[in-house]
Design a protein around this motif. Sequence first.
Motif, PDB file in Angstrom:
ATOM      1  N   ILE A  73     -19.344   6.962  -7.647  1.00  0.00           N
ATOM      2  CA  ILE A  73     -19.942   6.125  -6.614  1.00  0.00           C
ATOM      3  C   ILE A  73     -19.104   4.854  -6.500  1.00  0.00           C
ATOM      4  CG2 ILE A  73     -21.991   4.823  -5.896  1.00  0.00           C
ATOM      5  CD1 ILE A  73     -22.410   7.899  -6.029  1.00  0.00           C
ATOM      6  N   LEU A  74     -18.700   4.521  -5.264  1.00  0.00           N
ATOM      7  CA  LEU A  74     -17.979   3.283  -4.999  1.00  0.00           C
ATOM      8  C   LEU A  74     -18.875   2.373  -4.168  1.00  0.00           C
ATOM      9  CD1 LEU A  74     -15.665   5.685  -4.899  1.00  0.00           C
ATOM     10  CD2 LEU A  74     -14.255   3.756  -4.299  1.00  0.00           C
ATOM     11  N   VAL A  75     -18.904   1.104  -4.519  1.00  0.00           N
ATOM     12  CA  VAL A  75     -19.681   0.116  -3.783  1.00  0.00           C
ATOM     13  C   VAL A  75     -18.699  -0.925  -3.270  1.00  0.00           C
ATOM     14  CG1 VAL A  75     -21.521  -1.608  -3.913  1.00  0.00           C
ATOM     15  CG2 VAL A  75     -21.638   0.447  -5.350  1.00  0.00           C
ATOM     16  N   ASP A  76     -18.608  -1.068  -1.953  1.00  0.00           N
ATOM     17  CA  ASP A  76     -17.723  -2.064  -1.349  1.00  0.00           C
ATOM     18  C   ASP A  76     -18.537  -3.154  -0.677  1.00  0.00           C
ATOM     19  OD1 ASP A  76     -15.320  -0.991  -2.130  1.00  0.00           O
ATOM     20  OD2 ASP A  76     -14.785  -0.188  -0.167  1.00  0.00           O
ATOM     21  N   TYR A  77     -18.251  -4.393  -1.077  1.00  0.00           N
ATOM     22  CA  TYR A  77     -18.847  -5.555  -0.439  1.00  0.00           C
ATOM     23  C   TYR A  77     -17.990  -5.934   0.764  1.00  0.00           C
ATOM     24  CZ  TYR A  77     -22.111  -6.206  -4.256  1.00  0.00           C
ATOM     25  OH  TYR A  77     -23.130  -6.034  -5.143  1.00  0.00           O
ATOM     26  N   PRO A  78     -18.539  -6.728   1.690  1.00  0.00           N
ATOM     27  CA  PRO A  78     -17.756  -7.138   2.859  1.00  0.00           C
ATOM     28  C   PRO A  78     -16.538  -7.984   2.474  1.00  0.00           C
ATOM     29  CG  PRO A  78     -20.099  -7.586   3.189  1.00  0.00           C
ATOM     30  CD  PRO A  78     -19.921  -7.202   1.750  1.00  0.00           C
ATOM     31  N   GLU A  79     -15.577  -8.012   3.374  1.00  0.00           N
ATOM     32  CA  GLU A  79     -14.359  -8.796   3.190  1.00  0.00           C
ATOM     33  C   GLU A  79     -14.710 -10.286   3.147  1.00  0.00           C
ATOM     34  OE1 GLU A  79     -10.132  -9.644   5.536  1.00  0.00           O
ATOM     35  OE2 GLU A  79     -11.525  -8.144   6.317  1.00  0.00           O
ATOM     36  N   GLU A  80     -14.014 -11.002   2.284  1.00  0.00           N
ATOM     37  CA  GLU A  80     -14.164 -12.455   2.185  1.00  0.00           C
ATOM     38  C   GLU A  80     -12.976 -13.114   2.883  1.00  0.00           C
ATOM     39  OE1 GLU A  80     -16.555 -14.410   0.767  1.00  0.00           O
ATOM     40  OE2 GLU A  80     -17.782 -12.724   0.103  1.00  0.00           O
ATOM     41  N   SER A  81     -13.168 -14.310   3.397  1.00  0.00           N
ATOM     42  CA  SER A  81     -12.099 -14.981   4.136  1.00  0.00           C
ATOM     43  C   SER A  81     -11.256 -15.907   3.269  1.00  0.00           C
ATOM     44  CB  SER A  81     -12.678 -15.752   5.321  1.00  0.00           C
ATOM     45  OG  SER A  81     -13.626 -16.694   4.867  1.00  0.00           O
ATOM     46  N   TYR A 126      -1.582 -19.090  -1.843  1.00  0.00           N
ATOM     47  CA  TYR A 126      -1.289 -17.782  -1.251  1.00  0.00           C
ATOM     48  C   TYR A 126      -1.971 -16.637  -2.010  1.00  0.00           C
ATOM     49  CZ  TYR A 126       2.277 -20.310   1.336  1.00  0.00           C
ATOM     50  OH  TYR A 126       2.916 -21.199   2.150  1.00  0.00           O
ATOM     51  N   GLU A 127      -3.034 -16.956  -2.711  1.00  0.00           N
ATOM     52  CA  GLU A 127      -3.709 -15.952  -3.531  1.00  0.00           C
ATOM     53  C   GLU A 127      -4.219 -14.765  -2.709  1.00  0.00           C
ATOM     54  OE1 GLU A 127      -4.638 -19.977  -5.554  1.00  0.00           O
ATOM     55  OE2 GLU A 127      -4.638 -19.215  -3.500  1.00  0.00           O
ATOM     56  N   LEU A 128      -4.807 -15.050  -1.544  1.00  0.00           N
ATOM     57  CA  LEU A 128      -5.328 -13.974  -0.702  1.00  0.00           C
ATOM     58  C   LEU A 128      -4.194 -13.082  -0.198  1.00  0.00           C
ATOM     59  CD1 LEU A 128      -8.140 -13.056   0.112  1.00  0.00           C
ATOM     60  CD2 LEU A 128      -7.900 -14.355   2.226  1.00  0.00           C
ATOM     61  N   GLN A 129      -3.080 -13.690   0.148  1.00  0.00           N
ATOM     62  CA  GLN A 129      -1.908 -12.915   0.567  1.00  0.00           C
ATOM     63  C   GLN A 129      -1.419 -12.046  -0.587  1.00  0.00           C
ATOM     64  OE1 GLN A 129       1.246 -15.154   2.455  1.00  0.00           O
ATOM     65  NE2 GLN A 129       2.792 -13.663   1.838  1.00  0.00           N
ATOM     66  N   ALA A 130      -1.392 -12.613  -1.781  1.00  0.00           N
ATOM     67  CA  ALA A 130      -0.969 -11.855  -2.959  1.00  0.00           C
ATOM     68  C   ALA A 130      -1.888 -10.658  -3.185  1.00  0.00           C
ATOM     69  CB  ALA A 130      -0.965 -12.759  -4.192  1.00  0.00           C
ATOM     70  N   LEU A 131      -3.189 -10.878  -3.019  1.00  0.00           N
ATOM     71  CA  LEU A 131      -4.158  -9.787  -3.190  1.00  0.00           C
ATOM     72  C   LEU A 131      -3.897  -8.676  -2.175  1.00  0.00           C
ATOM     73  CD1 LEU A 131      -6.715  -8.877  -4.747  1.00  0.00           C
ATOM     74  CD2 LEU A 131      -8.048  -9.989  -2.942  1.00  0.00           C
ATOM     75  N   LYS A 132      -3.696  -9.056  -0.929  1.00  0.00           N
ATOM     76  CA  LYS A 132      -3.470  -8.062   0.132  1.00  0.00           C
ATOM     77  C   LYS A 132      -2.145  -7.321  -0.052  1.00  0.00           C
ATOM     78  CE  LYS A 132      -6.487 -10.208   3.523  1.00  0.00           C
ATOM     79  NZ  LYS A 132      -6.652 -10.759   4.867  1.00  0.00           N
ATOM     80  N   LEU A 133      -1.177  -7.953  -0.704  1.00  0.00           N
ATOM     81  CA  LEU A 133       0.110  -7.311  -0.984  1.00  0.00           C
ATOM     82  C   LEU A 133       0.122  -6.604  -2.338  1.00  0.00           C
ATOM     83  CD1 LEU A 133       2.524 -10.092   0.352  1.00  0.00           C
ATOM     84  CD2 LEU A 133       2.013  -7.867   1.411  1.00  0.00           C
ATOM     85  N   GLU A 134      -1.057  -6.548  -2.976  1.00  0.00           N
ATOM     86  CA  GLU A 134      -1.222  -5.936  -4.302  1.00  0.00           C
ATOM     87  C   GLU A 134      -0.342  -6.593  -5.360  1.00  0.00           C
ATOM     88  OE1 GLU A 134      -0.696  -1.792  -2.917  1.00  0.00           O
ATOM     89  OE2 GLU A 134      -2.807  -1.548  -3.482  1.00  0.00           O
ATOM     90  N   LYS A 135      -0.264  -7.919  -5.270  1.00  0.00           N
ATOM     91  CA  LYS A 135       0.460  -8.733  -6.246  1.00  0.00           C
ATOM     92  C   LYS A 135      -0.525  -9.578  -7.053  1.00  0.00           C
ATOM     93  CE  LYS A 135       4.788  -7.895  -4.921  1.00  0.00           C
ATOM     94  NZ  LYS A 135       5.860  -7.508  -5.806  1.00  0.00           N
ATOM     95  N   CYS A 136      -1.771  -9.191  -6.988  1.00  0.00           N
ATOM     96  CA  CYS A 136      -2.854  -9.882  -7.694  1.00  0.00           C
ATOM     97  C   CYS A 136      -3.813  -8.837  -8.222  1.00  0.00           C
ATOM     98  CB  CYS A 136      -3.566 -10.821  -6.727  1.00  0.00           C
ATOM     99  SG  CYS A 136      -5.101 -11.521  -7.343  1.00  0.00           S
TER     100      CYS A 136
END
Length: 190
Positions: A84-92, A132-142
């Motif tokens: 079972i996977l539970v996904d919460y909404p995207e954060e800004s 740039y933490e959010l960018q790092a997360l989206k680029l899978e560098k976090c």
Amino acid sequence: MKNFILALFFMLISCVTMAQEKEHMKFMGIPINGTELQFETKLKSKGFVRKSRINENVLEMVGKFAGSKVEVYIVSTNNLVWKILVDYPEESTFSSLSSFYDDMVEQFKIKYGIPSDHFEFFSKPYYKGDGYELQALKLEKCTYASYWETSTGIISVSLTKYANLRIVYEDAVGVAKKHETNEKQIQNDI
């Protein structure tokens, strides 16, 4: 006397068999086992509704989990639920996302204790506090992930490249059945 001993023997065998059956991991009090339809029906009784079929092995539902609206993915192999996977909404913002992650990890610590594994790191050239933490997360560098190994399976709480929090429940019995099914299919094919 023979009948009594025979009855006692069968009762003992029955008890041993029942004791050997492994307990299944639970999601919202529902054992993660059985068919997809059975699991879907139980989630519907908790207020979830079917959203879409992702593919033959994944069914998406929406509802409330731990006080928030979420998307839940029921994962099955040969129609037997194992994950079972539970996904919460995207954060800004990364700060709100990491704060939510920290809060959820604390909640899981209360119930399951210290995580078996815990990772929080950035890969170069990114680092916490660079803006740039959010960018790092989206680029899978976090990577932010915590794992709890329990007697019934594995639970993970993590941040995804989609800037959201994901919780995963993998039932140990179901994972073993999935591997067995996959192995049989490979052997049949070769």
